[in-house]
Design a protein around this motif. Structure first.
Motif, PDB file in Angstrom:
ATOM      1  N   ASN A  87       1.940   2.592  -7.633  1.00  0.00           N
ATOM      2  CA  ASN A  87       0.548   2.337  -7.313  1.00  0.00           C
ATOM      3  C   ASN A  87       0.289   0.833  -7.310  1.00  0.00           C
ATOM      4  OD1 ASN A  87      -2.180   2.224  -7.012  1.00  0.00           O
ATOM      5  ND2 ASN A  87      -2.660   3.617  -8.711  1.00  0.00           N
TER       6      ASN A  87
ATOM      7  N   SER B 288       0.837  -1.195   0.000  1.00  0.00           N
ATOM      8  CA  SER B 288       0.000   0.000   0.000  1.00  0.00           C
ATOM      9  C   SER B 288       0.870   1.243   0.000  1.00  0.00           C
ATOM     10  CB  SER B 288      -0.929   0.020   1.217  1.00  0.00           C
ATOM     11  OG  SER B 288      -0.163   0.100   2.404  1.00  0.00           O
ATOM     12  N   ASN B 289       0.305   2.336  -0.494  1.00  0.00           N
ATOM     13  CA  ASN B 289       1.040   3.596  -0.634  1.00  0.00           C
ATOM     14  C   ASN B 289       0.051   4.721  -0.343  1.00  0.00           C
ATOM     15  OD1 ASN B 289       2.486   5.833  -1.466  1.00  0.00           O
ATOM     16  ND2 ASN B 289       3.128   4.958  -3.418  1.00  0.00           N
TER      17      ASN B 289
ATOM     18  N   SER C 258       5.095   7.564  -6.818  1.00  0.00           N
ATOM     19  CA  SER C 258       4.405   7.235  -8.071  1.00  0.00           C
ATOM     20  C   SER C 258       3.961   5.782  -8.127  1.00  0.00           C
ATOM     21  CB  SER C 258       5.332   7.515  -9.261  1.00  0.00           C
ATOM     22  OG  SER C 258       6.356   6.520  -9.322  1.00  0.00           O
TER      23      SER C 258
ATOM     24  N   ARG D 299       3.935  10.031   2.531  1.00  0.00           N
ATOM     25  CA  ARG D 299       3.330   8.720   2.299  1.00  0.00           C
ATOM     26  C   ARG D 299       3.720   7.729   3.376  1.00  0.00           C
ATOM     27  NH1 ARG D 299       1.745   8.196  -3.075  1.00  0.00           N
ATOM     28  NH2 ARG D 299       1.439  10.313  -3.876  1.00  0.00           N
TER      29      ARG D 299
ATOM     30  N   GLU E 205      -2.238  -0.776  -6.828  1.00  0.00           N
ATOM     31  CA  GLU E 205      -3.515  -1.190  -7.414  1.00  0.00           C
ATOM     32  C   GLU E 205      -3.405  -1.399  -8.908  1.00  0.00           C
ATOM     33  OE1 GLU E 205      -6.552   1.589  -6.159  1.00  0.00           O
ATOM     34  OE2 GLU E 205      -5.712   1.538  -4.126  1.00  0.00           O
ATOM     35  N   GLN E 206      -2.287  -0.947  -9.486  1.00  0.00           N
ATOM     36  CA  GLN E 206      -2.136  -1.117 -10.925  1.00  0.00           C
ATOM     37  C   GLN E 206      -1.408  -2.407 -11.270  1.00  0.00           C
ATOM     38  OE1 GLN E 206      -0.249   2.480 -12.254  1.00  0.00           O
ATOM     39  NE2 GLN E 206      -2.196   3.416 -12.775  1.00  0.00           N
TER      40      GLN E 206
END
Lengths: 462, 315
Positions: free
Chosen positions: A291, A80-81, A289, A94, A293-294
């Motif tokens: 992610n 997670s970020n 940068s 972050r 989730e990608q």
């Protein structure tokens, strides 16, 4: 002329004169003229385009049975970020979590994780275009001087894409030697003259004003010298541009609270100089940068022992002073100590606004409710006058003195350098004077003694 | 105002005006023709509407102060970008008080793509070129296809592109011109030799007959108090206060009447695209300390080099 060059340059010249006087050159040998271009450390040999190659863009896997290290980092998946400051706050901070299951990594509070960042795709593309490099081409390096070891961080064979993305530090501020070497490749008189000026002793002030003060990157400097840049032979890339250095982050979580996970707090570095494009921290920007989730996002990392050590004795209380991202190692320490049942935890935390950058607020408040943490906060900009951690230390001098004297407490300081460490040291001295009845010089000595006996530890960064 | 707009027609163009339409080759020719026809209809058949490609405008070197309205980037499909030099040229060929109406793609977040401006940057660019009353009129959102096409054309991958419509005016004085100040008491005198006076006011100041008989009232002919020295017309130069410039003022007052504002305007305009060293396009390493482009990357060196690249083979 100013700065170290003012001393080093004339000294070097005098040194060579002395050496030549003591050990004159044998007949037939001459000093190589400064106009002569020296050979590169390695020569770069492109492999034919159609030959099969293993996919060399994979990150190196950790050597088995050994803890990950610089040469063999662990490729940690980003779980997670999360941004932990309000959107309206000027700084993006972050909390990033990595999955380190199966890595063999262990760490304790106060330890530090090393992360090697990479260049962003836009910069990589621009660099390749400027130098007319084809990203997909594979190459091998051969040392010019037999016996020179190959660079350990580059896979062989390697691709241009990999070299420019993971190895060459094209966002670093170029140094004098960069311009000196670059001048050799110039086909354009105007550019060559300027490059030579920047590498000359007299040109150092100009160079400082051009590069260092505005924090111009190597890529930006190359953009200003287009005729020279497109003529750079690939062989010289590793002589011209240093490799990307890893960055250290205090680990912000404990393995006892989050097994197989590692968390860090990262403040994204971004500021303006007179250059129109804002300056960005390479590592913090890259991390921000990512992610998860990608898809599967990985970061090469390894752990180093940190400077701060927390007491093993559960009875020893701990006073932690950590404004801003300085709180990171203390979050780890508090999680660890709470898991072990150590209750004597006192944290002084400072930030600008309670509503904007008071990260971990919920966590702290929960611990306070359970009686596991004594928390003092200083929100510097929530009122007219500035309130900092050092003010809170003085306000609670009695407690601090009690913990130090009868509790044998250890004191820890972490965070941004500049004025804060001195101000905190001053506040501690005042407490020693007012509550402990020490004279100013005794208080200073006492603090020094605490440092020597490792009862006062600090880790600050700039 | 709305009434004004109705009178002036779309684009604020009125009959009889001289209009120039600046376009770029991204717009289909049909769309350009449509706009030209529309504007031609507004100005009437006697006035020819001028058409210029955005890259040709500086070379065409139109006569200064010749257009009432200039429309730039207004043809549908336009991706024209307006530099300070282009806008300075627009300002030059506009009549004093003339209006420029333009559209340009902008990004909402400032940052790394030096090619596309933010709205704020574009507004500043107009002001720097010498235009006044610069204001944003509206923003248009692009359809996904348009955004993609514009993005590709300008080399931009972000998804925050907008089209912004902005207007600006050329200041209402020509540099070096002068005009008579309209001061009422400078008017030519009436038949009595004196300016006409409000009768009620006059009454207040008129001595009454009783006053005339007052022995203590000493009536002097005030003219007699003046001698020949006083009657001499003063030398205008002796009346001048040290000018703002002489006093070392670098900034003109808001309602500057001494000419400093015009002088500074002229300096600004002339120092704009023309630099002291002529090296502005080369990059900070070559620019002089007063260069207006300090801090910006060199102008399109990559493109220059890439052109040559076609002729070279990889060794």
């Amino acid at each position: 002329m100013q700065g170290p060059d003012a001393v080093v340059d004339p000294w070097l010249m005098a040194l060579w004169d002395k050496i030549l006087a003591l050990y004159p050159l044998p007949p037939g040998l001459e000093i190589i003229s400064p106009d002569v271009r020296l050979p590169p450390k390695y020569t770069l040999h492109y492999l034919p385009e159609d030959s099969p190659h293993p996919d060399s863009d994979l990150l190196q896997l950790a050597a088995p049975q050994a803890a990950p290290c610089e040469l063999h980092p662990f490729s940690a998946r980003v779980v997670s970020n999360q941004r932990v400051t309000a959107q309206s706050h000027f700084q993006d901070v972050r909390l990033i979590e990595f999955d380190i299951a199966g890595s063999g990594i262990t760490f304790s509070a106060g330890d530090v994780v090393m992360i090697r960042p990479q260049n962003c795709p836009e910069d990589v593309q621009q660099f390749c275009q400027l130098l007319r490099l084809e990203p997909h081409r594979h190459f091998v390096l051969e040392p010019t001087e037999p016996g020179t070891p190959l660079p350990p961080l580059l896979p062989q064979p390697c691709t241009i894409q990999y070299l420019v993305t993971h190895y060459l530090d094209i966002s670093c501020v170029p140094r004098r030697s960069f311009f000196e070497l670059l001048a050799y490749f110039s086909t354009n008189e105007l550019e060559r003259e300027k490059l030579q000026e920047f590498s000359s002793a007299q040109g150092q002030e100009e160079l400082y004003s051009y590069c260092n003060r505005p924090r111009r990157t190597t890529l930006e400097a190359l953009w200003d010298f287009p005729h020279t840049t497109c003529a750079i032979p690939a062989d010289y890339l590793l002589d011209l541009i240093p490799h990307i250095r890893p960055r250290a982050f205090s680990i912000a979580s404990s393995m006892l609270a989050h097994p197989e996970r590692m968390q860090i707090l990262v403040a994204v570095v971004r500021y303006k100089t007179r250059l129109s494009k804002p300056r960005r921290g390479l590592c913090s920007t890259w991390l921000a940068s990512l992610n998860p989730e990608q898809g599967d996002v990985r970061v090469p990392l390894w752990v180093k022992k940190g400077g701060m050590k927390f007491p093993a004795d559960p009875a020893t209380p701990v006073i932690m002073i950590g404004p801003g991202t300085g709180v990171a190692p203390f979050r780890a320490a508090i999680q660890e100590r709470v898991a072990l049942g150590h209750r004597g935890n006192c944290l002084f935390f400072g930030c600008r606004h309670k509503s904007k950058d008071f990260y971990c607020q919920t966590e702290w408040e929960e611990l306070v409710t359970k009686g596991l943490l004594t928390l003092f906060t200083a929100f510097s900009r929530d009122q007219e006058e500035k309130v900092y951690v050092q003010h809170r230390i003085q306000e609670n001098g009695r407690l601090v003195w009690e913990l130090l004297s009868s509790g044998n407490a250890h004191v820890y300081l972490a965070g941004n350098a500049k004025e804060m460490p001195a101000a905190v040291a001053k506040a501690l001295q005042l407490v020693l004077q007012l509550e402990g009845g020490l004279s100013p010089s005794e208080a200073e000595e006492h603090l020094t003694a605490l440092e020597r006996s490792q009862r006062f530890q600090s880790e600050t960064w700039s | 105002s709305q009434v004004f707009a109705a009178e002036m027609g779309e684009y604020g163009v009125a009959p009889g005006q001289r209009v120039a339409i600046v376009w770029d080759s991204s717009s289909p020719v049909e769309a350009l023709k449509d706009l030209v026809d529309k504007v031609q209809a507004l100005v009437g058949a006697d006035n020819r509407v001028s058409v210029e490609n955005v890259n040709q405008l500086p070379q065409s070197a139109h006569k200064e102060s010749s257009f009432d309205v200039i429309l730039s980037g207004m043809v549908p499909g336009s991706r024209a970008q307006h530099s300070v030099e282009l806008l300075a040229e627009v300002a030059r060929i506009l009549k004093p008080g003339g209006r420029v109406l333009l559209k340009e793609p902008v990004v909402t977040e400032s940052g790394e793509n030096g090619k596309i401006k933010t709205a704020a940057k574009l507004l500043t660019t107009l002001t720097l070129s010498g235009l006044v009353e610069v204001k944003e009129l509206q923003k248009e959102v692009l359809t996904p296809e348009e955004a993609q096409s514009v993005g590709e054309h300008l080399g931009y991958q972000g998804n925050d592109l907008l089209i912004i419509q902005i207007e600006g005016r050329k200041p209402n004085f020509e540099v070096g011109s002068s005009s008579q100040l309209k001061l009422s008491f400078a008017k030519t005198p009436g038949p009595s030799g004196k300016p006409s006076v409000d009768p009620t006011a006059a009454k207040l100041w008129t001595l009454s007959a009783n006053d005339m008989n007052d022995e203590g009232m000493d009536l002097l002919d005030s003219d007699e108090l003046l001698d020949s020295e006083d009657l001499k017309k003063p030398d205008p130069s002796s009346l001048r206060a040290p000018s703002c410039k002489e006093m070392g003022k670098k900034k003109a007052c808001k309602n500057c009447t001494c000419g400093l504002a015009e002088e500074l305007e002229q300096e600004k305009k002339s120092s704009q695209p023309k630099s002291a060293c002529g090296n502005c396009y080369l990059g900070d390493a070559f620019r002089c300390a007063s260069c207006p482009y300090l801090g910006m990357p060199a102008f399109k060196p990559g493109e220059k080099i890439l052109l040559q690249e076609n002729q070279l083979h990889d060794a």
